[in-house]
Design a protein around this motif. Structure first.
Motif, PDB file in Angstrom:
ATOM      1  N   THR A  76       0.832  -1.207   0.000  1.00 50.73           N
ATOM      2  CA  THR A  76       0.000   0.000   0.000  1.00 50.73           C
ATOM      3  C   THR A  76       0.865   1.255   0.000  1.00 50.73           C
ATOM      4  O   THR A  76       0.626   2.197  -0.760  1.00 50.73           O
ATOM      5  N   ASN A  77       1.878   1.285   0.872  1.00 52.05           N
ATOM      6  CA  ASN A  77       2.739   2.467   0.956  1.00 52.05           C
ATOM      7  C   ASN A  77       3.534   2.679  -0.329  1.00 52.05           C
ATOM      8  O   ASN A  77       3.732   3.817  -0.765  1.00 52.05           O
ATOM      9  N   ILE A  80       1.016   4.277  -2.713  1.00 41.29           N
ATOM     10  CA  ILE A  80       0.680   5.657  -2.340  1.00 41.29           C
ATOM     11  C   ILE A  80       1.835   6.602  -2.665  1.00 41.29           C
ATOM     12  O   ILE A  80       1.648   7.695  -3.198  1.00 41.29           O
ATOM     13  N   GLN A  81       3.048   6.167  -2.334  1.00 43.30           N
ATOM     14  CA  GLN A  81       4.225   7.017  -2.518  1.00 43.30           C
ATOM     15  C   GLN A  81       4.816   6.905  -3.926  1.00 43.30           C
ATOM     16  O   GLN A  81       5.808   7.573  -4.231  1.00 43.30           O
ATOM     17  N   LYS A  82       4.215   6.048  -4.762  1.00 42.16           N
ATOM     18  CA  LYS A  82       4.669   5.842  -6.148  1.00 42.16           C
ATOM     19  C   LYS A  82       6.165   5.489  -6.196  1.00 42.16           C
ATOM     20  O   LYS A  82       6.935   6.028  -6.987  1.00 42.16           O
ATOM     21  N   SER A 297      -5.267   6.123   9.018  1.00 33.33           N
ATOM     22  CA  SER A 297      -6.529   6.012   8.283  1.00 33.33           C
ATOM     23  C   SER A 297      -7.579   5.284   9.108  1.00 33.33           C
ATOM     24  O   SER A 297      -7.297   4.707  10.158  1.00 33.33           O
ATOM     25  N   HIS A 317      -6.827   3.223  -4.271  1.00 34.37           N
ATOM     26  CA  HIS A 317      -6.023   4.429  -4.490  1.00 34.37           C
ATOM     27  C   HIS A 317      -6.050   4.874  -5.952  1.00 34.37           C
ATOM     28  O   HIS A 317      -5.031   5.283  -6.523  1.00 34.37           O
TER      29      HIS A 317
END
Length: 688
Positions: A76-77, A80-82, A297, A317
């Protein structure tokens, strides 16, 4: 017979890493919590597991670890952070730009300037090869292997670490993709390679493409993470093979997770939903809404009649994914969510978060922006001196200064500003629960709210009142429920195949043939995971739509139904589900179509068996630790509120609000007019 020992579950969150250890011999549960290490999550997991085992050994428990499972936010991180892998794509000639053309839909209908999630593969790394299959799987254009090798060498020259392969109609016949994969292994032996026919063999070219690209984008990240984790666990004395939670709530081996990393995108939240469902079932509640509020979250999900809600296709996302996953809705509302004033002079809370480091201002690690946790410290709902049972000191002075800076800009008092932060974040969470309930035809007042996560219990009663939910359940160890959920779930995988057919009696043979094919794949998975026959379970379902619709509803397969009644029952169940979700069902003369067959394969494993405790022998008042002045908006001022030690509350004890119930991993706020009772499994049941 599997040897008994310690079953360890670890959930690596954005702020804290939670550990739950179940002793299979005594039935005792030990919980622990350590700060997360975002730079290298495996470090926090190994530290937490090592600390927990050291404490147990100091108390005389020297048993070996028989099972190790964990939920992770690594995938996930990375999304999110690409910061996923440098990825290339090989696709059918003419389909290079599908990744950006998408469905030509805006995420918000009336927002003409809304940004779409950026493509994970840049255009120069999307290459076409000469081949083409027809919709029935016959070859229109044979695969040109020279064009494949040229494409792969082009990608190699661009330094790709991963390659996604997605050809048109490969879900019908995978032969071309299989050959390209074999050639890719020759040309790029060190690259992570995934093909759509193994990741998401379903109709819907864009969603299938998006899923396989995501799988490759995350592949090297998850593989590197597992390679770091395993030696650290071995150094901590854990020899058990690690398992990871996947988005469908089940666990898979680390080896499988490395092959299909896209399945771990909702790893941590899924474990929490599974754990909440199990605990609620023990206490006799089958209709629940799970409310998991952590540091970054809030994740919410709905469980009806004890059954988890699944989705075969969901946006994560901003990216559509065709994988089996629990139907979880997430909003950026956590204890670390930052409060700020927007350009219009209005206070907002989240989704930006202070995370694990620097964390809320009261952690005194360099952050100066007020968060939800800081507001609770100012209101003194949270302990203004320490958290984690005294292991983590709190600087309430700095928290008050941060909230005061906001208050000055707003022209409000510090207390009203702090309470305003809580009110806003509560409103954000109310919206999230309405998405999974009211917007899908459910009345939240008919459900029990199960609150967990480190911050869930402190906000649950306000949230329940806003939604007119009459009962809140707070598990015994709410702050580590996601970790405990890892010890309450089975191995599972989801298999899907596309088979277009009408919901009509003449299609029953085709339906059963399709399920036979899917269940053969399930059998291969069972064998690979070492699941014996008596521990295997298969659950069937189908995706159905009215002819001409663009989306389907997943309908469970009616068990023990005679063949001649099967299709009429499918139609009845589909009409009923459509009516609940959309408010109507089509005329019976309208054609309904089956589009995808789904099989959920479950490998039953030994799980933690939670025990009931005997009734209390003392009084609830004996558990009072202190009395704290807490600001309550109901009174408009500070009120003397008793603080109870959760560890000393026993079955049958009742606590009247206002009250605070404190424990190592979380804090529960009981509002005026509410009563919290302890059930035999040490859950708090709050009503009023």
């Amino acid at each position: 017979m599997e040897e008994r020992g310690l079953r360890v579950g670890v959930d690596s969150g954005g702020t804290f890493t939670d550990i739950c250890v179940f002793d299979e011999t005594s039935g005792d549960v030990f919980v622990w919590k350590v700060p997360s290490t975002p730079a290298d999550p495996s470090e926090g997991i190994a530290n937490g597991a090592s600390e927990s085992l050291r404490l147990l050994r100091e108390s005389g428990n020297n048993q070996a670890v028989s099972y190790f499972g964990h939920g992770t936010t690594v995938a996930t991180n990375a999304l999110i952070q690409k910061r996923g892998a440098n990825t290339g794509l090989i696709t059918t000639e003419g389909y290079r730009d599908l990744l950006e053309i998408r469905r030509q839909q805006r995420p918000y209908l009336y927002d003409i300037q809304g940004d779409l999630a950026p493509a994970l593969v840049s255009r120069d790394k999307r290459v076409e090869v000469s081949e083409r299959l027809n919709a029935d799987g016959t070859v229109e254009t044979a695969l040109d292997e020279e064009s494949v090798r040229a494409a792969l060498r082009s990608l190699k020259g661009k330094g790709v670490e991963a390659v996604a392969i997605c050809l048109l109609f490969s879900f019908v016949s995978p032969a071309h993709e299989q050959r390209i994969r074999a050639i890719a292994a020759e040309e790029l032996p060190d690259a992570f390679i995934s093909a759509s026919h193994t990741v998401a063999p379903e109709i819907g070219e864009f969603e299938r493409l998006s899923t396989v690209v995501m799988n490759s984008y995350l592949g090297p990240i998850i593989r590197g993470y597992v390679e770091k984790l395993q030696p650290k666990l071995a150094a901590a004395g854990i020899d058990a093979t690690p398992h990871l939670t996947q988005s469908n709530g089940g666990v898979i081996s680390a080896e499988t997770a490395c092959q299909f990393p896209v399945r771990t995108l909702l790893s941590g939240p899924a474990a929490g939903v599974t754990g909440a469902a199990s605990l609620a079932g023990l206490s006799g509640f089958s209709n629940v809404i799970t409310f998991d509020m952590g540091g970054t979250s809030t994740d919410v999900a709905l469980i009806e009649d004890g059954k988890l809600q699944y989705s075969g296709s969901q946006y994560v996302h901003g990216y559509p994914l065709k994988i089996g996953m629990l139907d979880i809705h997430t909003v950026g509302a956590g204890g670390g969510s930052i409060a700020y004033i927007d350009d219009g002079g209005v206070m907002k809370v989240g989704p930006r978060s202070a995370g694990a480091y620097p964390g809320p201002v009261c952690y005194d690690q360099g952050n100066e922006e007020a968060t939800v946790t800081d507001a609770n410290v100012v209101l003194r709902v949270l302990n203004p001196e320490y958290l984690l049972g005294g292991r983590m000191k709190i600087d309430s002075t700095k928290a008050e200064a941060a909230v005061s800076r906001l208050a000055e800009k707003l022209g409000m008092s510090v207390l009203d500003t702090a309470q305003g932060i809580i009110t806003i974040v509560t409103a954000n969470m109310v919206k999230a629960i309405r998405v999974i309930s009211v917007e899908r035809g459910y009345d939240p007042r008919e459900f029990t709210l199960v609150a967990f996560g480190g911050a869930g219990p402190i906000h649950a009663c306000r949230l329940a009142r806003a939604l007119e939910i009459g009962q809140v359940m707070v598990p015994r160890s709410p702050g580590i429920l996601c970790a405990m959920g890892l010890l309450l779930t089975d191995l599972r995988t989801n298999i899907s195949i596309t088979r277009m057919m009408p919901v009509a009696s003449e299609a029953v043979g085709l339906l059963e043939a399709g399920f036979a094919e899917a269940e053969a794949s399930a059998g291969a998975w069972f064998a690979a995971e070492g699941i014996v026959e008596e521990s295997r379970q298969i659950i069937r379902s189908v995706d159905i739509r009215y002819k001409g619709q663009g989306y389907e509803l997943t309908i469970p397969y009616p068990e023990n139904m005679p063949a001649e009644q099967l299709m009429p029952e499918f139609r009845r169940l589909f009409d009923e589900a459509h009516r609940q979700l959309y408010g109507y069902a089509a005329d019976p003369r309208e054609v309904a179509q089956i589009r995808t067959l789904r099989v959920e394969a479950i490998g039953k494993v030994r799980k933690a068996e939670l025990k009931a405790y005997p009734p209390a022998t003392g009084k609830a008042g004996d558990a009072i630790l202190s009395v704290r002045n807490v600001f309550l908006p109901e009174s408009g001022d500070y009120v003397a509120v008793p603080v109870y030690d959760r560890d000393r509350l026993e079955p049958g004890h009742a606590v009247s609000g206002p009250a605070i119930i404190d424990q190592m991993d979380s804090t529960t706020l009981v509002l005026p007019g509410q009563t919290a009772r302890v059930d035999p499994y040490l859950n708090l049941l709050i009503q009023g």
